[in-house]
Design a protein around this motif. Structure first.
Motif, PDB file in Angstrom:
ATOM      1  N   ARG A 380       0.701  -1.250  -0.003  1.00 41.70           N
ATOM      2  CA  ARG A 380       0.173   0.100   0.007  1.00 41.70           C
ATOM      3  C   ARG A 380       0.792   1.226   0.060  1.00 41.70           C
ATOM      4  NH1 ARG A 380      -5.341   1.179   1.238  1.00 41.70           N
ATOM      5  NH2 ARG A 380      -5.536   3.661   0.810  1.00 41.70           N
ATOM      6  N   LEU A 381       2.176   1.265   0.526  1.00 37.44           N
ATOM      7  CA  LEU A 381       2.832   2.547   0.833  1.00 37.44           C
ATOM      8  C   LEU A 381       3.393   2.708  -0.569  1.00 37.44           C
ATOM      9  CD1 LEU A 381       4.316   4.694   2.228  1.00 37.44           C
ATOM     10  CD2 LEU A 381       5.902   3.031   3.122  1.00 37.44           C
ATOM     11  N   CYS A 382       3.828   1.626  -1.187  1.00 34.93           N
ATOM     12  CA  CYS A 382       4.478   1.739  -2.470  1.00 34.93           C
ATOM     13  C   CYS A 382       3.457   2.198  -3.381  1.00 34.93           C
ATOM     14  CB  CYS A 382       5.128   0.256  -3.117  1.00 34.93           C
ATOM     15  SG  CYS A 382       6.218  -0.197  -2.093  1.00 34.93           S
ATOM     16  N   THR A 383       2.164   1.772  -3.367  1.00 37.11           N
ATOM     17  CA  THR A 383       1.230   2.211  -4.470  1.00 37.11           C
ATOM     18  C   THR A 383       1.020   3.754  -4.155  1.00 37.11           C
ATOM     19  OG1 THR A 383       0.114   0.152  -4.509  1.00 37.11           O
ATOM     20  CG2 THR A 383      -1.170   1.888  -5.110  1.00 37.11           C
ATOM     21  N   GLU A 384       0.865   4.178  -2.759  1.00 32.89           N
ATOM     22  CA  GLU A 384       0.543   5.802  -2.438  1.00 32.89           C
ATOM     23  C   GLU A 384       1.629   6.499  -2.939  1.00 32.89           C
ATOM     24  OE1 GLU A 384      -2.149   6.919  -1.683  1.00 32.89           O
ATOM     25  OE2 GLU A 384      -3.312   4.908  -1.119  1.00 32.89           O
ATOM     26  N   GLN A 388       1.212   9.363  -5.514  1.00 31.15           N
ATOM     27  CA  GLN A 388       1.135  10.759  -5.188  1.00 31.15           C
ATOM     28  C   GLN A 388       2.507  11.525  -5.167  1.00 31.15           C
ATOM     29  OE1 GLN A 388      -1.624  11.869  -1.927  1.00 31.15           O
ATOM     30  NE2 GLN A 388      -1.876   9.802  -1.519  1.00 31.15           N
ATOM     31  N   LEU A 389       3.688  10.499  -5.174  1.00 31.49           N
ATOM     32  CA  LEU A 389       4.919  11.339  -5.390  1.00 31.49           C
ATOM     33  C   LEU A 389       5.711  10.470  -6.445  1.00 31.49           C
ATOM     34  CD1 LEU A 389       5.379  11.646  -1.392  1.00 31.49           C
ATOM     35  CD2 LEU A 389       5.405  13.659  -3.142  1.00 31.49           C
ATOM     36  N   PRO A 390       5.139  10.823  -7.815  1.00 30.02           N
ATOM     37  CA  PRO A 390       5.829   9.867  -8.536  1.00 30.02           C
ATOM     38  C   PRO A 390       7.520  10.235  -8.827  1.00 30.02           C
ATOM     39  CG  PRO A 390       4.546  11.561  -9.627  1.00 30.02           C
ATOM     40  CD  PRO A 390       4.204  11.630  -8.248  1.00 30.02           C
ATOM     41  N   GLU A 455      -2.933   8.246   4.559  1.00 29.52           N
ATOM     42  CA  GLU A 455      -3.144   9.682   4.706  1.00 29.52           C
ATOM     43  C   GLU A 455      -1.654  10.523   4.955  1.00 29.52           C
ATOM     44  OE1 GLU A 455      -4.672  13.199   7.014  1.00 29.52           O
ATOM     45  OE2 GLU A 455      -5.322  11.710   5.303  1.00 29.52           O
ATOM     46  N   THR A 456      -0.787   9.314   5.382  1.00 34.32           N
ATOM     47  CA  THR A 456       0.610   9.927   5.635  1.00 34.32           C
ATOM     48  C   THR A 456       1.188  10.486   4.434  1.00 34.32           C
ATOM     49  OG1 THR A 456       1.052   8.269   7.501  1.00 34.32           O
ATOM     50  CG2 THR A 456       2.910   9.288   6.349  1.00 34.32           C
ATOM     51  N   VAL A 457       0.929   9.699   3.240  1.00 35.63           N
ATOM     52  CA  VAL A 457       1.483  10.008   1.956  1.00 35.63           C
ATOM     53  C   VAL A 457       1.086  11.501   1.526  1.00 35.63           C
ATOM     54  CG1 VAL A 457       1.885   9.408  -0.278  1.00 35.63           C
ATOM     55  CG2 VAL A 457       2.331   7.700   1.451  1.00 35.63           C
ATOM     56  N   ARG A 458      -0.333  11.338   1.620  1.00 41.11           N
ATOM     57  CA  ARG A 458      -1.185  12.541   1.293  1.00 41.11           C
ATOM     58  C   ARG A 458      -0.719  13.857   1.878  1.00 41.11           C
ATOM     59  NH1 ARG A 458      -4.673  16.251   2.976  1.00 41.11           N
ATOM     60  NH2 ARG A 458      -4.883  15.326   5.063  1.00 41.11           N
ATOM     61  N   LEU A 459      -0.192  13.743   3.284  1.00 35.53           N
ATOM     62  CA  LEU A 459       0.333  14.691   4.139  1.00 35.53           C
ATOM     63  C   LEU A 459       1.581  15.110   3.357  1.00 35.53           C
ATOM     64  CD1 LEU A 459      -0.733  14.061   7.703  1.00 35.53           C
ATOM     65  CD2 LEU A 459      -1.573  15.869   6.275  1.00 35.53           C
TER      66      LEU A 459
END
Length: 482
Positions: A380-384, A388-390, A455-459
């Motif tokens: 999930r972290l890798c996907t996010e 969001q941060l390519p 949510e972490t990656v969004r922030l």
């Protein structure tokens, strides 16, 4: 080029200064005032120039100027044209024992707040198995016993020795020392092997808690590269031969922070070379049981049991608050370490050790459940991050707890300051690397539930959109704290 003396140390000690409510200059002044009052900034100590500190904290120069002016009015600092800014001479002079400037530990010392914590990689949920193990221990009458076991409770030493033997490393209980977490084990080994000025080889990057242990021992740290593609084995072998170190510290399985795993051939070469040269190798196996698919490889000590000393722990597989660690090594060394440990605590908590006996016997099942969770969270972290941060670069891992991320520009220290103001406490790569080669990196754990990771990656993505790097301030690891 290095930073002005003490800059990174000061930034680290400021900790989560910007995470509160109110104007940034008031928050900065409040934290600096506390550092002065607590004696962490000594009387007469120089403070960085306005522009330098502003760049390091990723804030405007006016924020630092306003904070300095407020502290000057309070008599905490003195500002003079030509001589810069210093802590006021009238400040109290406390005794300065050995301490830490590592962001990992400083964040743990902060009171709980609303931030998402990415600085410490350890499970927070208490498994049912822990509660059940304690319940069974407490429901039975304990054997009459003095309760002091500096080397560890005999039952736990037997259980741990049996586990190593089943992994192909024959071990007697006398070769096991039970410690209060792996961190105590590392401290005891540094006390045994390292004298002030001795060279110690470490990977770059590596676990920052080990770096603090060796700094406290006043070691001369020497780095060998350990990147996303793995440890530079040839560089390590050269260093072992040329540096004549007092010890080497390695994380061969699910390396912290890169997640890499050392091959069997590389393990054999390193162990045999160390044995030939008589260099003790401290093998950190705290993450060894966290492989997503494969069983843990043979310990490095398998290939040189008299030279390689292995450190392990239950904190990463089961729960961070379960402070049970151990050292596996030659029996004479274990007895020496037990005498060191006796001076400090006379032995770890007996109730916890008895509960750990049951947990060690069930460790394969517990680690399988844990790694299933970690794999889902990793994916999930890798996907996010990809979505969001390519532009952030990282390599998927086969186990462990963390991703090693390289930023496309800027540095981890100043970005971590921006991330704090967006609600995320994150560990900059430079705090894990004595070589200075990881300033543009971050360590990101995948321990939280999937929705929290999203949510972490969004922030973090919001922080990244706001981030402007300070190109004038090269980063380096905080100076030695002794």
């Amino acid at each position: 080029m290095s930073n002005p003396p003490g800059l990174d140390d000061l930034v680290a000690r400021l900790g989560r200064w910007s995470a509160g409510r109110g104007p940034l200059y008031l928050l900065l002044a409040r934290r600096l005032r506390r550092l002065v009052d607590d004696g962490e900034l000594a009387p007469g100590a120089p403070l960085p120039p306005d522009r330098v500190l502003a760049a390091a904290l990723a804030v405007g120069r006016t924020t630092v100027v306003a904070a300095y002016d407020l502290l000057s009015q309070d008599g905490k600092i003195v500002r003079r044209q030509g001589s810069g800014t210093r802590v006021a001479p009238a400040a109290p002079v406390p005794r300065r024992p050995a301490d830490t400037a590592t962001p990992l530990f400083l964040h743990l010392l902060e009171p709980p707040d609303h931030l998402i914590q990415l600085t410490c990689a350890a499970p927070t949920a208490v498994p049912t198995a822990v509660t059940q193990a304690y319940t069974r221990v407490l429901s039975e009458r304990l054997a009459d016993d003095l309760g002091y076991h500096p080397a560890g409770h005999p039952a736990l030493r037997v259980a741990l020795a049996g586990r190593y033997t089943r992994r192909g490393l024959p071990t007697a209980p006398e070769q096991i020392l039970v410690t209060t977490g792996a961190q105590q084990g590392l401290s005891l080994l540094a006390q045994r092997f390292v004298s002030p000025g001795d060279k110690v080889i470490v990977e770059a990057p590596t676990y920052p808690g080990a770096l603090d242990v060796f700094r406290e021992a006043a070691a001369d740290l020497r780095a060998v590269p350990s990147r996303a593609e793995g440890l530079d084995v040839e560089a390590l072998l050269r260093a072992l031969r040329q540096e004549q170190p007092a010890a080497a510290y390695l994380i061969p399985t699910h390396h912290n922070p890169t997640g890499t795993v050392l091959s069997t051939l590389a393990r054999r070469r390193i162990a045999e070379t160390a044995a030939e040269l008589g260099v003790p190798v401290i093998e950190d196996e705290v993450l060894a049981d966290l492989g997503f698919a494969d069983a843990p490889p043979s310990p490095l000590a398998t290939f040189a049991p008299g030279t390689v000393v292995t450190v392990g722990s239950l904190s990463k597989v089961i729960w961070g608050g379960l402070r049970v660690g151990w050292v596996r090594g030659p029996a004479p060394l274990i007895m020496q370490l037990a005498r060191f440990k006796a001076v400090h605590d006379l032995g770890s908590d007996v109730i916890t050790q008895l509960a750990a006996v049951e947990l060690v016997g069930n460790l394969d099942t517990l680690s399988k459940h844990r790694t299933c969770e970690l794999r889902r969270q990793h994916d999930r972290l890798c996907t996010e991050l990809t979505g969001q941060l390519p532009d952030w670069e990282f390599t998927r891992v086969a186990g462990g707890q963390t991703l090693w991320v390289r930023l496309p520009y800027g540095d981890g220290f100043s970005f971590a300051q921006v991330a704090l103001r967006h609600g995320v406490a994150i560990l900059p790569g430079g705090s894990l690397d004595i070589s200075g080669a990881s300033e543009g990196c971050l360590r990101i754990p995948f321990l939280a539930p999937p929705e929290t990771l999203a949510e972490t990656v969004r922030l973090l993505a919001g922080a990244w959109r706001e981030y402007t790097p300070a190109t004038a301030i090269p980063r380096s690891l905080p100076p030695l704290i002794i």
